[in-house]
Design a protein around this motif. Structure first.
Motif, PDB file in Angstrom:
ATOM      1  N   ALA B  41      -0.379 -18.116   7.705  1.00  0.00           N
ATOM      2  CA  ALA B  41       0.058 -18.821   8.860  1.00  0.00           C
ATOM      3  C   ALA B  41       0.336 -18.347   9.892  1.00  0.00           C
ATOM      4  N   PRO B  42       1.027 -17.178  10.063  1.00  0.00           N
ATOM      5  CA  PRO B  42       1.332 -16.480  11.275  1.00  0.00           C
ATOM      6  C   PRO B  42       0.066 -15.525  11.908  1.00  0.00           C
ATOM      7  N   THR B  43      -0.958 -15.597  11.156  1.00  0.00           N
ATOM      8  CA  THR B  43      -2.150 -14.618  11.706  1.00  0.00           C
ATOM      9  C   THR B  43      -2.446 -14.892  13.296  1.00  0.00           C
ATOM     10  N   GLY B  44      -2.288 -16.055  13.888  1.00  0.00           N
ATOM     11  CA  GLY B  44      -2.846 -16.469  15.270  1.00  0.00           C
ATOM     12  C   GLY B  44      -1.931 -15.552  16.241  1.00  0.00           C
ATOM     13  N   ASN B  45      -0.490 -15.612  15.896  1.00  0.00           N
ATOM     14  CA  ASN B  45       0.281 -15.139  16.680  1.00  0.00           C
ATOM     15  C   ASN B  45       0.430 -13.439  16.860  1.00  0.00           C
ATOM     16  N   VAL B  46      -0.016 -12.915  15.944  1.00  0.00           N
ATOM     17  CA  VAL B  46       0.072 -11.261  15.968  1.00  0.00           C
ATOM     18  C   VAL B  46      -1.278 -10.911  16.060  1.00  0.00           C
ATOM     19  N   GLY B  47      -2.447 -11.680  16.332  1.00  0.00           N
ATOM     20  CA  GLY B  47      -3.735 -11.239  16.684  1.00  0.00           C
ATOM     21  C   GLY B  47      -4.446 -10.399  15.874  1.00  0.00           C
ATOM     22  N   ALA B  48      -4.090 -10.288  14.530  1.00  0.00           N
ATOM     23  CA  ALA B  48      -4.876  -9.363  13.564  1.00  0.00           C
ATOM     24  C   ALA B  48      -5.622 -10.296  12.827  1.00  0.00           C
ATOM     25  N   GLY B  49      -6.694  -9.739  12.273  1.00  0.00           N
ATOM     26  CA  GLY B  49      -7.492 -10.446  11.350  1.00  0.00           C
ATOM     27  C   GLY B  49      -6.782 -10.756   9.984  1.00  0.00           C
ATOM     28  N   ALA B  50      -7.381 -11.955   9.587  1.00  0.00           N
ATOM     29  CA  ALA B  50      -6.513 -12.566   8.305  1.00  0.00           C
ATOM     30  C   ALA B  50      -6.581 -11.586   7.278  1.00  0.00           C
ATOM     31  N   LEU B  51      -7.529 -10.903   7.098  1.00  0.00           N
ATOM     32  CA  LEU B  51      -7.600  -9.862   5.902  1.00  0.00           C
ATOM     33  C   LEU B  51      -6.668  -8.968   6.022  1.00  0.00           C
ATOM     34  N   GLU B  52      -6.322  -8.359   7.328  1.00  0.00           N
ATOM     35  CA  GLU B  52      -5.359  -7.104   7.371  1.00  0.00           C
ATOM     36  C   GLU B  52      -4.018  -7.658   6.849  1.00  0.00           C
ATOM     37  N   VAL B  53      -3.880  -9.089   7.127  1.00  0.00           N
ATOM     38  CA  VAL B  53      -2.607  -9.597   7.050  1.00  0.00           C
ATOM     39  C   VAL B  53      -2.267  -9.350   5.130  1.00  0.00           C
ATOM     40  N   VAL B  54      -3.534  -9.801   4.730  1.00  0.00           N
ATOM     41  CA  VAL B  54      -3.522 -10.044   3.225  1.00  0.00           C
ATOM     42  C   VAL B  54      -3.225  -8.699   2.685  1.00  0.00           C
ATOM     43  N   ILE B  55      -3.927  -7.567   3.281  1.00  0.00           N
ATOM     44  CA  ILE B  55      -3.811  -6.296   2.856  1.00  0.00           C
ATOM     45  C   ILE B  55      -2.334  -5.549   2.664  1.00  0.00           C
ATOM     46  N   VAL B  56      -1.866  -6.073   4.007  1.00  0.00           N
ATOM     47  CA  VAL B  56      -0.324  -5.496   4.187  1.00  0.00           C
ATOM     48  C   VAL B  56       0.475  -6.188   3.083  1.00  0.00           C
ATOM     49  N   SER B  57       0.147  -7.500   2.878  1.00  0.00           N
ATOM     50  CA  SER B  57       1.177  -8.197   1.958  1.00  0.00           C
ATOM     51  C   SER B  57       0.747  -7.550   0.490  1.00  0.00           C
ATOM     52  N   LEU B  58      -0.410  -7.544   0.119  1.00  0.00           N
ATOM     53  CA  LEU B  58      -1.054  -7.141  -1.249  1.00  0.00           C
ATOM     54  C   LEU B  58      -0.626  -5.889  -1.545  1.00  0.00           C
ATOM     55  N   SER B  59      -0.629  -4.801  -0.575  1.00  0.00           N
ATOM     56  CA  SER B  59      -0.309  -3.527  -0.597  1.00  0.00           C
ATOM     57  C   SER B  59       1.091  -3.464  -1.138  1.00  0.00           C
ATOM     58  N   SER B  60       2.030  -4.363  -0.393  1.00  0.00           N
ATOM     59  CA  SER B  60       3.506  -4.234  -0.825  1.00  0.00           C
ATOM     60  C   SER B  60       3.638  -4.775  -2.021  1.00  0.00           C
ATOM     61  N   LEU B  61       2.803  -5.824  -2.422  1.00  0.00           N
ATOM     62  CA  LEU B  61       2.839  -6.347  -4.130  1.00  0.00           C
ATOM     63  C   LEU B  61       2.453  -5.251  -4.924  1.00  0.00           C
ATOM     64  N   THR B  62       1.357  -4.582  -4.536  1.00  0.00           N
ATOM     65  CA  THR B  62       0.938  -3.442  -5.536  1.00  0.00           C
ATOM     66  C   THR B  62       1.841  -2.654  -6.027  1.00  0.00           C
ATOM     67  N   ILE B  63       2.819  -2.102  -4.814  1.00  0.00           N
ATOM     68  CA  ILE B  63       3.776  -1.017  -5.105  1.00  0.00           C
ATOM     69  C   ILE B  63       4.656  -1.545  -6.272  1.00  0.00           C
ATOM     70  N   PHE B  64       5.041  -2.706  -5.956  1.00  0.00           N
ATOM     71  CA  PHE B  64       6.051  -3.463  -7.012  1.00  0.00           C
ATOM     72  C   PHE B  64       5.617  -3.158  -8.569  1.00  0.00           C
ATOM     73  N   LEU B  65       4.355  -4.132  -8.437  1.00  0.00           N
ATOM     74  CA  LEU B  65       4.044  -4.569  -9.669  1.00  0.00           C
ATOM     75  C   LEU B  65       2.863  -3.729 -10.306  1.00  0.00           C
ATOM     76  N   VAL B  66       2.054  -2.990  -9.474  1.00  0.00           N
ATOM     77  CA  VAL B  66       1.196  -2.309 -10.596  1.00  0.00           C
ATOM     78  C   VAL B  66       1.585  -0.966 -11.272  1.00  0.00           C
ATOM     79  N   PRO B  67       2.970  -0.377 -10.950  1.00  0.00           N
ATOM     80  CA  PRO B  67       3.312   0.605 -11.335  1.00  0.00           C
ATOM     81  C   PRO B  67       3.841   0.011 -12.574  1.00  0.00           C
ATOM     82  N   LEU B  68       4.624  -1.144 -12.632  1.00  0.00           N
ATOM     83  CA  LEU B  68       5.419  -1.710 -13.654  1.00  0.00           C
ATOM     84  C   LEU B  68       4.446  -2.263 -14.735  1.00  0.00           C
ATOM     85  N   ILE B  69       3.376  -2.805 -14.355  1.00  0.00           N
ATOM     86  CA  ILE B  69       2.269  -3.069 -15.478  1.00  0.00           C
ATOM     87  C   ILE B  69       1.812  -1.948 -15.968  1.00  0.00           C
TER      88      ILE B  69
END
Lengths: 308, 275
Positions: B41-69
């Motif tokens: 949703a907010p990609t238009g405002n920050v001017g970053a590529g959509a995939l970069e936003v996803v990378i940031v979100s997924l990395s944060s997810l990974t840090i929590f989830l992957v070590p746990l799994i």
């Protein structure tokens, strides 16, 4: 017997911390021999088997299996070794066939032997079911099947018949007999000597980590010199004559109004039976009960406790 | 080597059978897709590529989830098999203990790789379908994010084995695994942040900060994925990363070391263990 030795244990002691599981045990197992390893739970049977497998190393003494030190990390001997642990367990989510295939690959046994063995232990129909659905007896049979992979020369079976019904037990001993005929060394451990009656060529009794007897059942009977129990019954009509007869023949114990009993040593046994069976003896029936294997076993445990 | 592969194959087979693979893949895919569409949703405002936003979100997810799994699958690997009695039988076969550990490691990392690749890949595909063309530098960043996520998983699988080799009971292994997870994912960073705030840059030098960041594998992962380029600007990690001055090569090397050291230690402890 001059068959070549497969397992040689010399002066082995194993301690866990301060606990001595096994103290200075020596024994030799040979080709084509079936040996019963008997002792109470915690007597050191499983420790001995683990030493033969090389899962643990001895604190003192040497163990050689098929010419190798099993704990040295060489695996040639282990390929010719079969082991059935006490309370064998498998991964519940795999099927019997998959599990057996996995172990066959580890042992480099031909994969078609999986089918043969499933058939041999009577699990052909259940081969594609998950092990989680198996009964205790089926798991035990699968355990036996994995121990038989790769035509082993030495089989170590830890309490193999617990949980088997009599029919399965018989078919189990048939398989053991085949293996013996094939020249394999089979070690059966058990907590009761009676379980193994007629199955073992030789018995090794261990108690508290010490070997207290080693020989054939006949040898052990001879060493133990256990008395044979002779029991006679008489009818009410003869009750009056019995007192006189007892006075002549010896130290009978009265069991009840119809029955007398005596423990006869090996040397007096025959003469006693002759007297009891003679025409003038006022008895109706005669039973001769040789010492059971449990009594034999108890005798060895008891005599060992007495010398302590 | 053949033994190692036989064990790895069995681990994968078991993972497929007891639904570990399915559950992990579905969980990662569901979360990745959710983050992708909420985050786009907010990609238009920050001017970053959509995939970069996803990378940031997924990395944060990974840090929590992957070590746990990773800890969940690995903490049981040795002590659990010992308790169930399957290890005793396995070790009576002609197989070395290090081969058992290596085989399990390959199998478990393969399960994690499959789940990560499929789960996160689903997010990338969904994005490509809805947003159209994605430039190649974003794709490279995404690819390296997936690879480093797998590497992070490997680190915690190895740590899980070490825990599993050291303890006597499954419950203890589970407890320690949760503790390690909390420490690495939450407590360490809070403590580090607190330290930096209190210190005001007086005693904690750049070198010490580097060492402190390398001492926690999740921070190494964070620096690797969020520390540079557009993702760095987006996540606000660039400031830390510039001060930390650790190149990607050093960070990857740190993650590899974080895998090899616990794995070797686990193999050594397991070899000495009496059954």
């Amino acid at each position: 017997m001059n068959a070549s030795p497969t397992v040689e244990i010399t002066g082995v002691t194993k301690t866990y911390g301060k606990v001595r599981a096994v103290t200075d045990i020596s024994c030799v197992l040979r080709e084509g021999e079936t040996i019963a390893l008997v002792g109470h739970n915690g007597a050191g049977k499983t420790t001995l088997i683990k030493l033969m497998l090389g899962l643990i190393g001895p604190s003192a003494g040497t163990v050689r299996v098929l010419g190798e030190d099993p704990a040295a990390g060489q695996f040639a001997a282990r390929r010719r070794l079969g082991y059935l642990p006490e309370n064998v367990s498998f991964n519940m989510s795999l099927t019997g066939r998959e599990t057996l295939g996995f172990y066959a690959r580890l042992k480099r046994a031909p994969l078609d032997s999986v089918e043969t063995l499933l058939h041999r232990v009577g699990l052909t129909g259940a081969g594609d079911r998950r092990i989680g659905t198996y009964s205790k007896g089926m798991r035990q049979r699968l355990g036996l099947a994995q121990a038989l992979l790769g035509r082993p020369r030495v089989l170590l079976l830890d309490e193999p018949t617990t949980g088997l019904d009599p029919a399965l037990r018989r078919s189990f001993y048939e398989i053991v007999a085949d293996l013996r005929a094939d020249g394999a060394t089979v070690l059966l451990s058990s907590h009761a000597l009676t379980e193994l009656e007629g199955e073992a060529d030789r018995v090794i009794i261990v108690n508290r980590g010490v070997k207290i007897a080693d020989g054939t059942i006949e040898d052990l009977r001879r060493i133990a010199q256990l008395p044979t129990r002779i029991r006679v019954r008489y009818s009410d009509a003869d009750a009056s004559r019995m007192d006189e007869w007892i006075g002549r023949t010896g130290a009978w114990r009265r069991i009840n109004g119809h029955m007398l009993e005596m423990d006869a040593g090996p040397e007096e046994k025959l003469s006693l039976i002759r007297r009891a069976a003679s025409a003038d003896a006022p008895i109706a029936d005669l039973d001769i009960v040789p010492p059971t294997l449990d009594e034999l076993y108890a005798h060895f445990l008891g005599s060992e406790a007495a010398t302590r | 080597m053949k033994n190692v592969l036989i064990i790895a194959g069995k681990e994968i087979q078991e993972g497929l059978r007891n639904r570990w693979v399915l559950a992990t893949t579905l969980l990662l895919a569901a979360l990745a897709l959710t983050l992708t569409f909420l985050g786009s949703a907010p990609t238009g405002n920050v001017g970053a590529g959509a995939l970069e936003v996803v990378i940031v979100s997924l990395s944060s997810l990974t840090i929590f989830l992957v070590p746990l799994i990773a800890l969940l699958i690995s903490h049981d690997a040795i002590v659990g098999e010992m308790e169930r009695g399957t290890m005793l039988l396995l070790l009576s076969y002609p197989i070395g203990r290090w081969q058992v550990i290596m085989g399990k490691f390959i199998g478990h990392v393969a399960i994690l790789s499959f789940a990560t690749l499929l789960g996160y890949g689903a997010a990338a595909v969904a994005l490509a379908v809805t947003e159209g063309a994605i430039d190649s530098s974003s794709l490279t960043a995404f690819g390296s994010m997936i690879l480093s996520s797998i590497l992070l998983g490997g680190v915690f699988v190895a740590i899980g084995y070490l825990i599993s080799a050291l303890v006597a009971e499954r419950g203890t292994a589970g407890g320690i695994a949760i503790g390690v997870w909390l420490l690495c994912v939450l407590i360490y960073d809070m403590a580090l942040l607190g330290l930096l705030v209190v210190d005001q840059g007086k005693t904690v030098s750049g070198g010490l900060l580097n060492a402190l960041l390398l001492a926690n594998p999740t921070d190494v992962y964070r620096l690797l994925n969020l520390g540079s380029g557009t993702a760095g600007a987006l996540s606000g990690m660039a400031g830390v990363a510039e001060n930390a001055a650790l190149g990607p090569a050093a960070l990857v090397a740190a993650l590899v070391a974080w895998t090899l050291v616990p794995l070797t230690a686990a193999a050594m402890v397991f070899s000495r263990r009496e059954l």
